[in-house]
Design a protein around this motif. Structure first.
Motif, mmCIF file in Angstrom:
data_model
loop_
_atom_site.group_PDB
_atom_site.id
_atom_site.type_symbol
_atom_site.label_atom_id
_atom_site.label_comp_id
_atom_site.label_asym_id
_atom_site.label_seq_id
_atom_site.Cartn_x
_atom_site.Cartn_y
_atom_site.Cartn_z
ATOM 1 N N UNK A 134 28.678 35.718 29.378
ATOM 2 C CA UNK A 134 29.450 36.343 30.458
ATOM 3 C C UNK A 134 29.644 37.829 30.207
ATOM 4 N N UNK A 135 29.974 38.163 28.952
ATOM 5 C CA UNK A 135 30.224 39.571 28.641
ATOM 6 C C UNK A 135 28.940 40.383 28.750
ATOM 7 N N UNK A 150 28.511 41.398 32.090
ATOM 8 C CA UNK A 150 29.430 42.485 32.462
ATOM 9 C C UNK A 150 29.048 43.789 31.757
ATOM 10 N N UNK A 157 50.544 35.439 31.185
ATOM 11 C CA UNK A 157 49.297 34.731 31.500
ATOM 12 C C UNK A 157 48.886 34.894 32.953
ATOM 13 N N UNK A 158 49.859 34.981 33.877
ATOM 14 C CA UNK A 158 49.488 35.258 35.274
ATOM 15 C C UNK A 158 48.755 36.606 35.328
ATOM 16 N N UNK A 159 49.351 37.620 34.702
ATOM 17 C CA UNK A 159 48.751 38.956 34.697
ATOM 18 C C UNK A 159 47.410 38.965 33.985
ATOM 19 N N UNK A 160 47.371 38.330 32.829
ATOM 20 C CA UNK A 160 46.154 38.327 32.013
ATOM 21 C C UNK A 160 45.011 37.610 32.717
ATOM 22 N N UNK A 161 45.302 36.466 33.324
ATOM 23 C CA UNK A 161 44.247 35.700 34.005
ATOM 24 C C UNK A 161 43.741 36.452 35.228
ATOM 25 N N UNK A 162 44.694 37.076 35.949
ATOM 26 C CA UNK A 162 44.331 37.878 37.123
ATOM 27 C C UNK A 162 43.373 39.003 36.725
ATOM 28 N N UNK A 163 43.729 39.713 35.657
ATOM 29 C CA UNK A 163 42.883 40.802 35.172
ATOM 30 C C UNK A 163 41.543 40.252 34.709
ATOM 31 N N UNK A 164 41.595 39.250 33.856
ATOM 32 C CA UNK A 164 40.399 38.723 33.216
ATOM 33 C C UNK A 164 39.405 38.141 34.220
ATOM 34 N N UNK A 165 39.899 37.390 35.193
ATOM 35 C CA UNK A 165 38.986 36.678 36.085
ATOM 36 C C UNK A 165 38.615 37.458 37.339
ATOM 37 N N UNK A 195 39.850 41.192 38.145
ATOM 38 C CA UNK A 195 39.862 42.654 38.189
ATOM 39 C C UNK A 195 38.962 43.302 37.145
ATOM 40 N N UNK A 196 38.818 42.643 35.988
ATOM 41 C CA UNK A 196 38.112 43.270 34.867
ATOM 42 C C UNK A 196 36.726 43.811 35.212
ATOM 43 N N UNK A 224 36.663 47.335 36.075
ATOM 44 C CA UNK A 224 37.104 48.328 35.100
ATOM 45 C C UNK A 224 36.104 48.546 33.978
#
Lengths: 185, 121
Positions: free
Chosen positions: A96-97, A100, A170-178, A180-181, A184
């Motif tokens: 995956x990375x 990206x 975790x809400x923030x982290x999952x949102x970013x990770x899945x 928004x990332x 960026x």
């Protein structure tokens, strides 16, 4: 002694963190790393602009010492205790990375695309690191603590509000990770 | 922190993808011992080295600040891949771009101090 130079498994790292919590409580202190950010703001003179930073930072010297210890620990870990510093990730994560454009996944400790001096010349990387730091600093103080203060100390003390904070992490982290990332990187 | 790879951006990414037990194992086992330890301290009213009773203050009761602050923190954690503890570890390990993250974490903390009275807590 061979094992010490290999990456340490979770069942070594986790209990060691609990031991740090024990030492700090035993010395009548508490475990919270992000408080140091507030203290550093005060040392830089932020107390003149707002009362939140208007306190005697010398009362927090012990915590700065903990942060200093973390710096020394990082140095020792990197220079003395490691023969290879490659994080063995899940092969799916590496794939995956790579998609990206993080090509150093599976071949390094930190992504070179973000954390090498060369990467800093890329304005997009600079923006991502800056925004990440800004959110961590602001969010940690708003939530009254970070991973050490809430996920470790707070939950260990069975504080319901720390559970709210960790769910928020975790809400923030999952949102970013899945979602928004990819924008960026 | 460094040796258990909790300071690695990759490990945080992997954690949020639920593709490894590693980070959950670290946090979970720290919590397991932490809960037992604090219950033990409270039950037996243990004293610190300085002879005072160990007092672990309860946090303020509220919802918004923890949830909203938590979400903002999580967004930053997922992006920079480092929470405040490992940030310091990474300076020592020599990953210097972390200084940019730390500088802006200080700016973020300072902004919070400036506008805290206007935020829902």
């Amino acid at each position: 002694m061979e094992w010490i130079f290999k990456p340490w498994p979770w069942y070594i790292g986790g209990p060691m963190i609990a031991f740090v919590l024990f030492l700090l409580l035993f010395f009548g202190k508490s475990f919270g790393m992000s408080s140091n950010l507030r203290t550093l703001c005060t040392i830089c003179g932020a107390g003149k602009s707002t009362r939140f930073f208007d306190f005697n930072w010398k009362t927090q010297q012990w915590n700065l010492l903990v942060a200093f210890g973390a710096i020394i620990g990082g140095w020792i870990g990197m220079h003395w205790l490691s023969d290879e510093i490659i994080v063995q990730l899940n092969p799916d994560t590496i794939d995956q990375l790579h998609q990206l454009n993080i090509k150093s996944a599976g071949a390094a400790y930190m992504p070179e695309e973000l954390f090498s001096l060369h990467a800093l010349t890329n304005p997009k990387v600079l923006l991502s690191l800056s925004l990440g730091g800004l959110l961590v600093g602001f969010g940690a103080r708003y939530a009254g603590g970070c991973t050490s203060g809430h996920a470790i100390s707070g939950l260990s003390n069975l504080q319901l509000v720390s559970l709210y904070a960790v769910i928020g992490f975790f809400i923030g982290g999952l949102l970013m990770n899945h979602f928004l990332l990819p924008y960026f990187l | 922190m460094f040796k258990s790879e909790a300071a690695s951006w990759f490990r945080i990414y992997e954690m949020f993808q639920f593709q490894s037990f590693h980070m959950y194992g670290i946090i979970g086992s720290a919590l397991f011992f932490g809960v037992i330890m604090i219950q033990f301290i409270k039950k037996f009213k243990l004293k610190s080295v300085f002879g005072e009773q160990i007092n672990i203050p309860d946090k303020d009761k509220s919802f918004y600040r923890y949830m909203l602050g938590g979400i903002l923190f999580g967004l930053g954690w997922g992006l920079a891949g480092a929470c405040p503890g490992p940030m310091f570890t990474l300076i020592g390990a020599g990953f210097l771009p972390i200084l940019v993250v730390i500088f802006f974490a200080l700016v973020g903390t300072w902004i919070y101090g400036l506008i805290m009275d206007k935020l829902p807590h």
